[in-house]
Design a protein around this motif. Structure first.
Motif, PDB file in Angstrom:
ATOM      1  N   HIS A 167       0.843  -1.184   0.000  1.00 27.10           N
ATOM      2  CA  HIS A 167       0.000   0.000   0.000  1.00 27.10           C
ATOM      3  C   HIS A 167       0.886   1.244   0.000  1.00 27.10           C
ATOM      4  CE1 HIS A 167       0.802   0.047   4.374  1.00 27.10           C
ATOM      5  NE2 HIS A 167       0.491  -1.236   4.331  1.00 27.10           N
ATOM      6  N   TYR A 168       0.339   2.343  -0.506  1.00 29.44           N
ATOM      7  CA  TYR A 168       1.112   3.557  -0.708  1.00 29.44           C
ATOM      8  C   TYR A 168       1.523   4.222   0.601  1.00 29.44           C
ATOM      9  CZ  TYR A 168      -0.178   3.284  -5.622  1.00 29.44           C
ATOM     10  OH  TYR A 168      -0.330   2.877  -6.915  1.00 29.44           O
ATOM     11  N   ALA A 169       0.725   4.046   1.637  1.00 28.79           N
ATOM     12  CA  ALA A 169       1.034   4.708   2.909  1.00 28.79           C
ATOM     13  C   ALA A 169       2.388   4.267   3.446  1.00 28.79           C
ATOM     14  CB  ALA A 169      -0.063   4.434   3.928  1.00 28.79           C
ATOM     15  N   SER A 170       2.680   2.959   3.356  1.00 32.67           N
ATOM     16  CA  SER A 170       3.963   2.469   3.851  1.00 32.67           C
ATOM     17  C   SER A 170       5.115   2.959   2.982  1.00 32.67           C
ATOM     18  CB  SER A 170       3.959   0.937   3.902  1.00 32.67           C
ATOM     19  OG  SER A 170       3.754   0.398   2.597  1.00 32.67           O
ATOM     20  N   ASP A 171       4.885   3.043   1.671  1.00 28.97           N
ATOM     21  CA  ASP A 171       5.938   3.527   0.782  1.00 28.97           C
ATOM     22  C   ASP A 171       6.237   5.009   1.013  1.00 28.97           C
ATOM     23  OD1 ASP A 171       6.332   1.106  -0.380  1.00 28.97           O
ATOM     24  OD2 ASP A 171       5.116   1.498  -2.145  1.00 28.97           O
ATOM     25  N   ARG A 172       5.224   5.754   1.446  1.00 29.64           N
ATOM     26  CA  ARG A 172       5.417   7.183   1.686  1.00 29.64           C
ATOM     27  C   ARG A 172       5.925   7.465   3.100  1.00 29.64           C
ATOM     28  NH1 ARG A 172       0.278   7.778  -1.002  1.00 29.64           N
ATOM     29  NH2 ARG A 172      -0.684   8.047   1.045  1.00 29.64           N
ATOM     30  N   GLY A 173       6.157   6.435   3.891  1.00 36.42           N
ATOM     31  CA  GLY A 173       6.626   6.630   5.255  1.00 36.42           C
ATOM     32  C   GLY A 173       7.998   7.286   5.292  1.00 36.42           C
ATOM     33  N   LEU A 174       8.269   7.990   6.376  1.00 35.30           N
ATOM     34  CA  LEU A 174       9.558   8.667   6.502  1.00 35.30           C
ATOM     35  C   LEU A 174      10.706   7.674   6.562  1.00 35.30           C
ATOM     36  CD1 LEU A 174       8.702  11.508   9.065  1.00 35.30           C
ATOM     37  CD2 LEU A 174       9.135  11.747   6.613  1.00 35.30           C
ATOM     38  N   PHE A 175      10.501   6.567   7.251  1.00 41.53           N
ATOM     39  CA  PHE A 175      11.566   5.590   7.429  1.00 41.53           C
ATOM     40  C   PHE A 175      11.012   4.192   7.133  1.00 41.53           C
ATOM     41  CE2 PHE A 175      12.214   9.052  10.510  1.00 41.53           C
ATOM     42  CZ  PHE A 175      13.383   9.583  10.005  1.00 41.53           C
ATOM     43  N   PRO A 176      10.914   3.816   5.864  1.00 41.10           N
ATOM     44  CA  PRO A 176      10.329   2.519   5.526  1.00 41.10           C
ATOM     45  C   PRO A 176      11.213   1.322   5.878  1.00 41.10           C
ATOM     46  CG  PRO A 176      11.143   3.626   3.558  1.00 41.10           C
ATOM     47  CD  PRO A 176      11.268   4.606   4.676  1.00 41.10           C
ATOM     48  N   ILE A 177      12.518   1.553   6.031  1.00 40.93           N
ATOM     49  CA  ILE A 177      13.438   0.450   6.337  1.00 40.93           C
ATOM     50  C   ILE A 177      13.500   0.252   7.843  1.00 40.93           C
ATOM     51  CG2 ILE A 177      15.826  -0.338   6.129  1.00 40.93           C
ATOM     52  CD1 ILE A 177      16.036   1.280   3.579  1.00 40.93           C
ATOM     53  N   PRO A 178      13.309  -0.976   8.327  1.00 39.19           N
ATOM     54  CA  PRO A 178      13.280  -1.229   9.784  1.00 39.19           C
ATOM     55  C   PRO A 178      14.522  -0.727  10.512  1.00 39.19           C
ATOM     56  CG  PRO A 178      12.488  -3.142   8.587  1.00 39.19           C
ATOM     57  CD  PRO A 178      13.002  -2.195   7.547  1.00 39.19           C
ATOM     58  N   PHE A 179      15.708  -0.918   9.917  1.00 37.09           N
ATOM     59  CA  PHE A 179      16.937  -0.488  10.582  1.00 37.09           C
ATOM     60  C   PHE A 179      16.923   1.009  10.861  1.00 37.09           C
ATOM     61  CE2 PHE A 179      21.151   1.451  10.103  1.00 37.09           C
ATOM     62  CZ  PHE A 179      21.779   0.917  11.212  1.00 37.09           C
ATOM     63  N   GLU A 180      16.428   1.793   9.898  1.00 32.31           N
ATOM     64  CA  GLU A 180      16.402   3.237  10.086  1.00 32.31           C
ATOM     65  C   GLU A 180      15.444   3.626  11.205  1.00 32.31           C
ATOM     66  OE1 GLU A 180      15.520   4.810   6.210  1.00 32.31           O
ATOM     67  OE2 GLU A 180      17.652   5.026   5.745  1.00 32.31           O
ATOM     68  N   ARG A 181      14.319   2.942  11.299  1.00 28.14           N
ATOM     69  CA  ARG A 181      13.382   3.233  12.397  1.00 28.14           C
ATOM     70  C   ARG A 181      14.025   2.923  13.741  1.00 28.14           C
ATOM     71  NH1 ARG A 181       9.573   0.837   8.763  1.00 28.14           N
ATOM     72  NH2 ARG A 181       9.637  -1.129   9.927  1.00 28.14           N
ATOM     73  N   LYS A 182      14.716   1.805  13.827  1.00 29.17           N
ATOM     74  CA  LYS A 182      15.382   1.438  15.078  1.00 29.17           C
ATOM     75  C   LYS A 182      16.508   2.424  15.400  1.00 29.17           C
ATOM     76  CE  LYS A 182      14.354  -3.481  14.420  1.00 29.17           C
ATOM     77  NZ  LYS A 182      14.923  -4.814  14.146  1.00 29.17           N
ATOM     78  N   ALA A 183      17.230   2.855  14.365  1.00 29.09           N
ATOM     79  CA  ALA A 183      18.322   3.811  14.589  1.00 29.09           C
ATOM     80  C   ALA A 183      17.787   5.146  15.100  1.00 29.09           C
ATOM     81  CB  ALA A 183      19.110   4.008  13.291  1.00 29.09           C
ATOM     82  N   ILE A 184      16.665   5.602  14.538  1.00 22.27           N
ATOM     83  CA  ILE A 184      16.069   6.860  14.986  1.00 22.27           C
ATOM     84  C   ILE A 184      15.626   6.748  16.442  1.00 22.27           C
ATOM     85  CG2 ILE A 184      14.073   8.376  14.701  1.00 22.27           C
ATOM     86  CD1 ILE A 184      16.254   8.894  12.705  1.00 22.27           C
ATOM     87  N   ILE A 185      15.013   5.627  16.790  1.00 22.58           N
ATOM     88  CA  ILE A 185      14.576   5.425  18.185  1.00 22.58           C
ATOM     89  C   ILE A 185      15.775   5.425  19.121  1.00 22.58           C
ATOM     90  CG2 ILE A 185      13.522   3.775  19.774  1.00 22.58           C
ATOM     91  CD1 ILE A 185      11.671   2.942  17.477  1.00 22.58           C
ATOM     92  N   ALA A 186      16.856   4.746  18.718  1.00 19.95           N
ATOM     93  CA  ALA A 186      18.060   4.707  19.555  1.00 19.95           C
ATOM     94  C   ALA A 186      18.661   6.101  19.725  1.00 19.95           C
ATOM     95  CB  ALA A 186      19.083   3.757  18.937  1.00 19.95           C
ATOM     96  N   ILE A 187      18.704   6.879  18.637  1.00 21.04           N
ATOM     97  CA  ILE A 187      19.256   8.241  18.714  1.00 21.04           C
ATOM     98  C   ILE A 187      18.404   9.110  19.630  1.00 21.04           C
ATOM     99  CG2 ILE A 187      19.678  10.338  17.382  1.00 21.04           C
ATOM    100  CD1 ILE A 187      20.483   8.523  15.044  1.00 21.04           C
ATOM    101  N   LEU A 188      17.092   8.993  19.520  1.00 18.63           N
ATOM    102  CA  LEU A 188      16.210   9.773  20.383  1.00 18.63           C
ATOM    103  C   LEU A 188      16.379   9.401  21.849  1.00 18.63           C
ATOM    104  CD1 LEU A 188      12.907   9.897  18.302  1.00 18.63           C
ATOM    105  CD2 LEU A 188      14.478  11.776  18.763  1.00 18.63           C
ATOM    106  N   LEU A 189      16.547   8.105  22.127  1.00 15.59           N
ATOM    107  CA  LEU A 189      16.750   7.669  23.510  1.00 15.59           C
ATOM    108  C   LEU A 189      18.063   8.219  24.058  1.00 15.59           C
ATOM    109  CD1 LEU A 189      15.513   3.954  23.360  1.00 15.59           C
ATOM    110  CD2 LEU A 189      14.350   5.918  24.393  1.00 15.59           C
ATOM    111  N   ILE A 190      19.111   8.191  23.240  1.00  9.58           N
ATOM    112  CA  ILE A 190      20.397   8.749  23.674  1.00  9.58           C
ATOM    113  C   ILE A 190      20.268  10.250  23.906  1.00  9.58           C
ATOM    114  CG2 ILE A 190      22.774   9.196  22.961  1.00  9.58           C
ATOM    115  CD1 ILE A 190      22.707   6.537  21.469  1.00  9.58           C
ATOM    116  N   ALA A 191      19.538  10.935  23.000  1.00  7.58           N
ATOM    117  CA  ALA A 191      19.352  12.378  23.158  1.00  7.58           C
ATOM    118  C   ALA A 191      18.592  12.705  24.433  1.00  7.58           C
ATOM    119  CB  ALA A 191      18.613  12.940  21.941  1.00  7.58           C
ATOM    120  N   LEU A 192      17.577  11.909  24.755  1.00  9.11           N
ATOM    121  CA  LEU A 192      16.804  12.146  25.976  1.00  9.11           C
ATOM    122  C   LEU A 192      17.626  11.856  27.227  1.00  9.11           C
ATOM    123  CD1 LEU A 192      13.352  10.650  24.920  1.00  9.11           C
ATOM    124  CD2 LEU A 192      13.922  13.066  25.207  1.00  9.11           C
TER     125      LEU A 192
END
Length: 357
Positions: A12-37
């Motif tokens: 579906h198009y919604a997943s393709d239009r996501g900011l971070f469709p690749i699982p690794f990138e989503r996990k990396a963003i979460i890790a960076i946010l946790l470190i920042a917090l």
């Protein structure tokens, strides 16, 4: 492996239009946010106040400049003046009893209004003529800020900023100020990430590529240039206010002089035009690397017992730093963000290199 796309189904198009469709990138963003917090507990007070806070504030400003330079393709050599307008407006508003949250917003609005006025005069020309027009505005604003006592108090005056307040409560701890700055840079980053997926973002890119062709398909280039100047100026004005309330604690005309505009431009170019992650990289490169380079050169001289004079030792890091900037741009003229993109694209198909052909 990093960046693997196994398990990603284009259903579906919604997943393709996501900011971070690749699982690794989503996990990396979460890790960076946790470190920042968790940064106030992970890093020392020196690192938090001298490195992380200024890096985040300047990154927000660079993202705003990248909007007008990278997304819209319009030269801007007066961005430091825009930041200074927002800083002075917010400080004066706070000193006159306006709540801090509204004062910050007022600083951004004031910078946006001046930016639009600036754009009306500057957008009648293009290319190097536009660059010269914005540079002229920088000098004009420098003179106005310095010589109008109602704004700065005089040429050599220093205007102390009131304490940062949220909902009427003073934010005095370094951790509290850091979280306010972090919230601002996250807001700007999310805005920029979503902007490129909107009709406005696509219109700005069309204007950047060829404004005449954009006009043929119904994109009013002058209108979108004004929108870009206003939005960029608003981000710059709020970032300038954040710089004063969250870092300098006082405002002077020298903090927003023409050399600051050139440094901001260097951050955008080294990081990569139109690159969001490149804005983070470019800011760190220009803002933080010189100090680390000085420390490293001094350590090398001490370890090897090199008899280097103090004056020579003070200039060697600048020479090495300049050579590093040249090397980066020679290796990848599109900046550090493109370097990251090259590595990412390689890992997307590793080890099947032929898939890139």
């Amino acid at each position: 492996m990093l960046y693997r796309q196994a398990g990603i189904f284009h259903t579906h198009y919604a997943s393709d239009r996501g900011l971070f469709p690749i699982p690794f990138e989503r996990k990396a963003i979460i890790a960076i946010l946790l470190i920042a917090l968790a940064a106030p507990w992970l890093f020392s007070s020196l690192v938090l106040t001298s490195y992380l806070k200024p890096w985040l504030i300047w990154t927000a400003a660079v993202l705003g400049l990248n909007l007008i330079l990278g997304w819209t393709g319009q030269f801007h050599f007066g961005y430091a003046a825009i930041m200074g307008i927002g800083a002075y407006a917010s400080v004066h508003a706070t000193r006159n009893g306006v709540p801090w949250e509204f004062a910050i917003f007022l600083g951004g609005i004031t910078a946006a209004v001046v930016g639009v006025v600036f754009a009306f005069a500057a957008l009648r020309v293009k290319g190097l003529y536009l660059a010269l027009s914005t540079l002229a505005m920088q000098f004009v604003m420098d003179w106005v800020i310095s010589h109008v006592p109602a704004i700065s108090g005089g040429v050599s005056a220093t205007l102390q900023s009131p304490p940062m307040k949220l909902l009427g409560q003073a934010v005095t701890s370094e951790a509290g100020i850091y979280y306010v700055v972090l919230a601002w840079v996250i807001f700007v980053t999310v805005f920029m990430l979503n902007l490129r997926r909107t009709a406005l973002g696509r219109a700005l890119v069309a204007v950047r590529e060829k404004d005449f062709a954009a006009a043929v398909i119904g994109v009013q280039s002058f209108y979108f240039k004004l929108v870009a100047f206003a939005t960029s100026a608003f981000i710059g004005g709020v970032s300038g206010a954040m710089l004063i309330f969250g870092f300098y604690k006082a405002v002077t005309p020298e903090q927003f002089a023409v050399n600051v505009s050139i440094e901001l431009l260097a951050m955008v170019i080294v990081g990569g035009l139109g690159s969001i992650i490149g804005s983070f990289f470019g800011t760190a490169f220009i803002l933080l690397l010189p100090g680390q380079m000085n420390t490293f050169i001094a350590w090398i001289a001490k370890v090897f017992g090199l008899d280097i004079g103090v004056e020579t030792l003070a200039h060697i890091p600048h020479m090495v730093y300049g050579a590093t900037i040249i090397a980066v741009l020679l290796i990848e003229p599109m900046g550090l963000g493109k370097m990251y993109g090259n590595v990412r694209n390689y890992l997307l198909v590793w080890p099947f290199g032929y898939a890139r052909k």
